[in-house]
Design a protein around this motif. Structure first.
Motif, PDB file in Angstrom:
ATOM      1  N   PHE A  28      39.763   8.543  68.039  1.00  0.00           N
ATOM      2  CA  PHE A  28      40.246   8.183  66.716  1.00  0.00           C
ATOM      3  C   PHE A  28      40.308   6.670  66.554  1.00  0.00           C
ATOM      4  CE2 PHE A  28      43.456   7.551  63.399  1.00  0.00           C
ATOM      5  CZ  PHE A  28      42.868   8.316  62.395  1.00  0.00           C
ATOM      6  N   PRO A  46      33.896  13.171  62.982  1.00  0.00           N
ATOM      7  CA  PRO A  46      34.291  13.366  64.387  1.00  0.00           C
ATOM      8  C   PRO A  46      33.240  14.106  65.213  1.00  0.00           C
ATOM      9  CG  PRO A  46      35.729  14.598  62.888  1.00  0.00           C
ATOM     10  CD  PRO A  46      34.889  13.708  62.044  1.00  0.00           C
ATOM     11  N   GLY A  47      32.527  15.020  64.597  1.00  0.00           N
ATOM     12  CA  GLY A  47      31.474  15.740  65.341  1.00  0.00           C
ATOM     13  C   GLY A  47      30.435  14.776  65.890  1.00  0.00           C
ATOM     14  N   TRP A  66      41.262  10.553  81.191  1.00  0.00           N
ATOM     15  CA  TRP A  66      42.391  11.069  80.426  1.00  0.00           C
ATOM     16  C   TRP A  66      43.630  10.257  80.780  1.00  0.00           C
ATOM     17  CZ3 TRP A  66      42.093  14.729  76.723  1.00  0.00           C
ATOM     18  CH2 TRP A  66      40.899  15.463  76.652  1.00  0.00           C
TER      19      TRP A  66
ATOM     20  N   GLU B  21      39.004  20.678  77.195  1.00  0.00           N
ATOM     21  CA  GLU B  21      38.996  19.224  77.072  1.00  0.00           C
ATOM     22  C   GLU B  21      38.515  18.796  75.700  1.00  0.00           C
ATOM     23  OE1 GLU B  21      36.962  17.327  80.232  1.00  0.00           O
ATOM     24  OE2 GLU B  21      38.547  17.760  81.672  1.00  0.00           O
ATOM     25  N   ASP B  24      41.311  19.477  73.319  1.00  0.00           N
ATOM     26  CA  ASP B  24      42.364  18.456  73.430  1.00  0.00           C
ATOM     27  C   ASP B  24      41.948  17.186  72.723  1.00  0.00           C
ATOM     28  OD1 ASP B  24      43.811  20.191  74.855  1.00  0.00           O
ATOM     29  OD2 ASP B  24      43.642  19.153  76.795  1.00  0.00           O
ATOM     30  N   GLU B  25      40.722  16.821  72.944  1.00  0.00           N
ATOM     31  CA  GLU B  25      40.246  15.573  72.370  1.00  0.00           C
ATOM     32  C   GLU B  25      40.274  15.649  70.848  1.00  0.00           C
ATOM     33  OE1 GLU B  25      36.530  14.430  73.982  1.00  0.00           O
ATOM     34  OE2 GLU B  25      36.701  12.352  73.319  1.00  0.00           O
ATOM     35  N   HIS B  28      43.863  15.730  69.496  1.00  0.00           N
ATOM     36  CA  HIS B  28      44.405  14.378  69.514  1.00  0.00           C
ATOM     37  C   HIS B  28      43.888  13.562  68.338  1.00  0.00           C
ATOM     38  CE1 HIS B  28      44.481  10.111  70.899  1.00  0.00           C
ATOM     39  NE2 HIS B  28      45.730  10.461  71.156  1.00  0.00           N
ATOM     40  N   TYR B  29      42.611  13.763  68.080  1.00  0.00           N
ATOM     41  CA  TYR B  29      41.982  13.062  66.971  1.00  0.00           C
ATOM     42  C   TYR B  29      42.690  13.423  65.667  1.00  0.00           C
ATOM     43  CZ  TYR B  29      38.052  11.126  64.313  1.00  0.00           C
ATOM     44  OH  TYR B  29      37.273  10.376  63.490  1.00  0.00           O
ATOM     45  N   GLU B  31      45.717  14.694  65.283  1.00  0.00           N
ATOM     46  CA  GLU B  31      47.087  14.171  65.254  1.00  0.00           C
ATOM     47  C   GLU B  31      47.110  12.705  64.866  1.00  0.00           C
ATOM     48  OE1 GLU B  31      48.617  15.047  69.065  1.00  0.00           O
ATOM     49  OE2 GLU B  31      48.836  17.194  68.603  1.00  0.00           O
ATOM     50  N   GLN B  32      46.183  11.977  65.416  1.00  0.00           N
ATOM     51  CA  GLN B  32      46.109  10.554  65.080  1.00  0.00           C
ATOM     52  C   GLN B  32      45.850  10.366  63.592  1.00  0.00           C
ATOM     53  OE1 GLN B  32      46.215   7.659  67.262  1.00  0.00           O
ATOM     54  NE2 GLN B  32      47.282   9.169  68.515  1.00  0.00           N
ATOM     55  N   ALA B  33      44.984  11.204  63.064  1.00  0.00           N
ATOM     56  CA  ALA B  33      44.661  11.106  61.635  1.00  0.00           C
ATOM     57  C   ALA B  33      45.898  11.398  60.790  1.00  0.00           C
ATOM     58  CB  ALA B  33      43.534  12.065  61.289  1.00  0.00           C
ATOM     59  N   GLN B  35      49.040  11.085  61.775  1.00  0.00           N
ATOM     60  CA  GLN B  35      49.949   9.948  61.962  1.00  0.00           C
ATOM     61  C   GLN B  35      49.617   8.822  61.003  1.00  0.00           C
ATOM     62  OE1 GLN B  35      52.560   9.354  64.030  1.00  0.00           O
ATOM     63  NE2 GLN B  35      52.510  11.537  64.581  1.00  0.00           N
ATOM     64  N   GLU B  36      48.321   8.588  60.912  1.00  0.00           N
ATOM     65  CA  GLU B  36      47.898   7.475  60.078  1.00  0.00           C
ATOM     66  C   GLU B  36      48.259   7.725  58.621  1.00  0.00           C
ATOM     67  OE1 GLU B  36      43.863   4.842  59.653  1.00  0.00           O
ATOM     68  OE2 GLU B  36      43.890   6.941  58.992  1.00  0.00           O
ATOM     69  N   ARG B  54      39.502  15.791  56.465  1.00  0.00           N
ATOM     70  CA  ARG B  54      38.744  14.691  57.017  1.00  0.00           C
ATOM     71  C   ARG B  54      38.016  15.122  58.300  1.00  0.00           C
ATOM     72  NH1 ARG B  54      39.248   8.957  58.756  1.00  0.00           N
ATOM     73  NH2 ARG B  54      37.077   9.139  59.299  1.00  0.00           N
ATOM     74  N   VAL B  55      38.760  15.816  59.173  1.00  0.00           N
ATOM     75  CA  VAL B  55      38.184  16.188  60.475  1.00  0.00           C
ATOM     76  C   VAL B  55      37.237  17.376  60.329  1.00  0.00           C
ATOM     77  CG1 VAL B  55      38.772  17.060  62.753  1.00  0.00           C
ATOM     78  CG2 VAL B  55      40.136  15.249  61.731  1.00  0.00           C
ATOM     79  N   THR B  61      32.952  21.686  64.786  1.00  0.00           N
ATOM     80  CA  THR B  61      32.723  20.418  65.468  1.00  0.00           C
ATOM     81  C   THR B  61      32.428  20.637  66.952  1.00  0.00           C
ATOM     82  OG1 THR B  61      34.291  19.448  63.939  1.00  0.00           O
ATOM     83  CG2 THR B  61      33.679  18.130  65.843  1.00  0.00           C
TER      84      THR B  61
END
Lengths: 108, 373
Positions: A28, A46-47, A66, B21, B24-25, B28-29, B31-33, B35-36, B54-55, B61
């Protein structure tokens, strides 16, 4: 939000490398940096971003690990390798050459 | 490349870890979005909605990222394979047909190749094989074509032949080779009972020692020439094998005999077939005396080498002159009556897939008279 454009084909890798050359970042973070610096002209899906990460990680341009992020969540941080730095240099000079050429063509 | 391979294999074999993984990635992405957006002053619901918009779809994906790697092709290949197997299981009739068709096809092709390879492609293991002919006689009285030739007849021909450079005879019998002493472990092989001229006629010299001589025949010496394979199996290929002995049971009245090795043939040499591991003087055959006076009654096969320059017609002429035995019967080539076929192999009769000499065995080649199969 201002109008955004798709990234020019083939430039995403270069922009990611450039963003990561300053400091290791998670996905991000890279998106945000590209959007901020380009002042919202480029938006990263993101993809495409993760795909690009995967490709470059396998090509040895990036290392990933990580770690806990700022708000203490697990996040995958990417870091440039020496090979990645070299690749960035190469792509930057290549891009400069092309951009100059296109600029000349448009001004002619 | 190595890195890509390792990462790909890891994704293939630790699919769940790799998938988590990626999850998770992406989370996280997201969540960050969120947050922003919150930081920008949106309400929590609006922030999450905007971020999700957005995602985009997480699964889509993930699929996109997965499809970008080489292992995705392997994965889809495996899926296709599984699907194929399931289809086969659902249609046992079709499966059976396909399997049988393949099995037959492969089997027939393999068999054909073995035959063609044995009969036509591989050369016989001796020089100038095309100048060697196998001769047999037809037993007119009993209507048995392609029989062996009586020993006395062979002697006649040896005395009168003008066409052939040389003439030899042989037969084979199944024998048991006993380990070291009577009662020991038994092995099977074929014994070639040969005249002393066989090896020189074929033009093959022994790799070790000597071959059977005229004196061995006259003395009925208990000696044996052994094949390269027999030397390796029975004697562990020891270099000083000449002079060593082994015990052979041939079913004769004299019981087991102790044979002394006098020579080893070179690798690749075989005569008349690959099952023949030893050669002994023809006169040591236990029924030799009884049969040696026979003339044409039982028959034997003989082998002779045509003189250089002889035409097949001359060989056939010789055959006609050599007597009444050639009347009647048909050759393997379907023409009537040639009991001498110039060249080796002696005609086109099919063997059991082994080399040409197998055909010779199928035509009951025998020397001093009796027949062994």
């Amino acid at each position: 939000m201002p109008d955004s454009t798709d990234l020019i084909q083939g430039t995403l890798d270069m922009l990611i490398l450039k963003s990561l050359s300053l400091e290791p970042m998670h996905g991000f973070g890279v998106t945000k940096r590209i959007e901020q610096i380009s002042q919202g002209v480029f938006r990263v899906n993101p993809g495409s971003l993760l795909l690009s990460f995967q490709r470059m990680e396998r090509a040895g341009l990036l290392d990933a690990e990580w770690r806990a992020s700022d708000n203490n969540r697990r996040a995958k941080y990417y870091r440039l390798t020496a090979k990645g730095r070299k690749q960035l240099k190469l792509e930057t000079s290549d891009w400069a050459r092309r951009a100059a050429a296109i600029a000349r063509l448009l001004e002619a | 490349v190595f890195r890509a391979l390792r990462a790909g294999l890891r994704a293939l074999f630790h699919r769940r870890t790799a998938s988590r993984e990626l999850d998770d990635e992406l989370r996280h992405y997201l969540e960050q979005a969120i947050q922003e957006n919150l930081a920008a002053g949106m309400t929590p619901e609006a922030a999450e909605r905007a971020a999700r918009l957005r995602v985009g779809s997480v699964e889509a994906t993930k699929e996109e990222v997965r499809a970008g790697a080489w292992e995705a092709h392997v994965d889809s290949g495996l899926r296709d394979l599984r699907y194929g197997l399931r289809s086969l299981r659902r249609n046992p009739g079709f499966t059976l047909t396909a399997v049988v068709t393949l099995a037959l096809g492969i089997g027939v092709t393999t068999t054909m190749f073995s035959v063609v390879n044995a009969v036509m492609l591989r050369p016989l293991p001796w020089p100038d094989a095309d100048r060697v002919a196998l001769i047999w006689t037809h037993d007119v009285r009993r209507g048995l074509p392609r029989e062996g030739t009586g020993h006395a007849t062979i002697a006649d021909w040896q005395a009168s032949s003008r066409v052939f450079q040389d003439l030899a005879f042989y037969t084979t019998q199944r024998v048991a080779v006993v380990e070291t002493q009577p009662g020991g472990e038994r092995g099977r092989t074929r014994n070639g009972l040969v005249s002393g001229t066989v090896f020189s006629l074929l033009g093959v010299a022994p790799a070790l020692g000597r071959v059977i001589s005229a004196a061995d025949l006259a003395d009925r010496a208990n000696v044996a020439v052994i094949s390269h394979g027999f030397w390796q199996r029975r004697f562990a290929a020891v270099p000083d094998v000449v002079g060593k002995s082994f015990i052979m049971e041939d079913g004769g009245k004299g019981g087991p005999r102790v044979l002394t090795v006098i020579g080893v043939m070179p690798p690749g040499f075989y005569f008349p077939d690959q099952n023949t591991g030893i050669w002994t003087p023809a006169t040591t055959y236990w029924r030799f005396d009884r049969e040696s006076g026979e003339r044409h009654r039982r028959g034997s096969a003989r082998l002779r080498r045509a003189d250089p320059g002889d035409e097949p017609s001359a060989v056939r002429g010789q055959r006609r002159r050599s007597g009444d035995l050639c009347r009647g019967g048909r050759s393997a080539r379907g023409r009537s009556n040639p009991c001498v076929l110039p060249g080796w192999p002696p005609g086109g009769a099919g063997g059991s897939g082994d080399r040409t000499p197998e055909r010779l065995a199928a035509s009951h080649p025998v020397v001093p008279g009796d027949r062994f199969r």
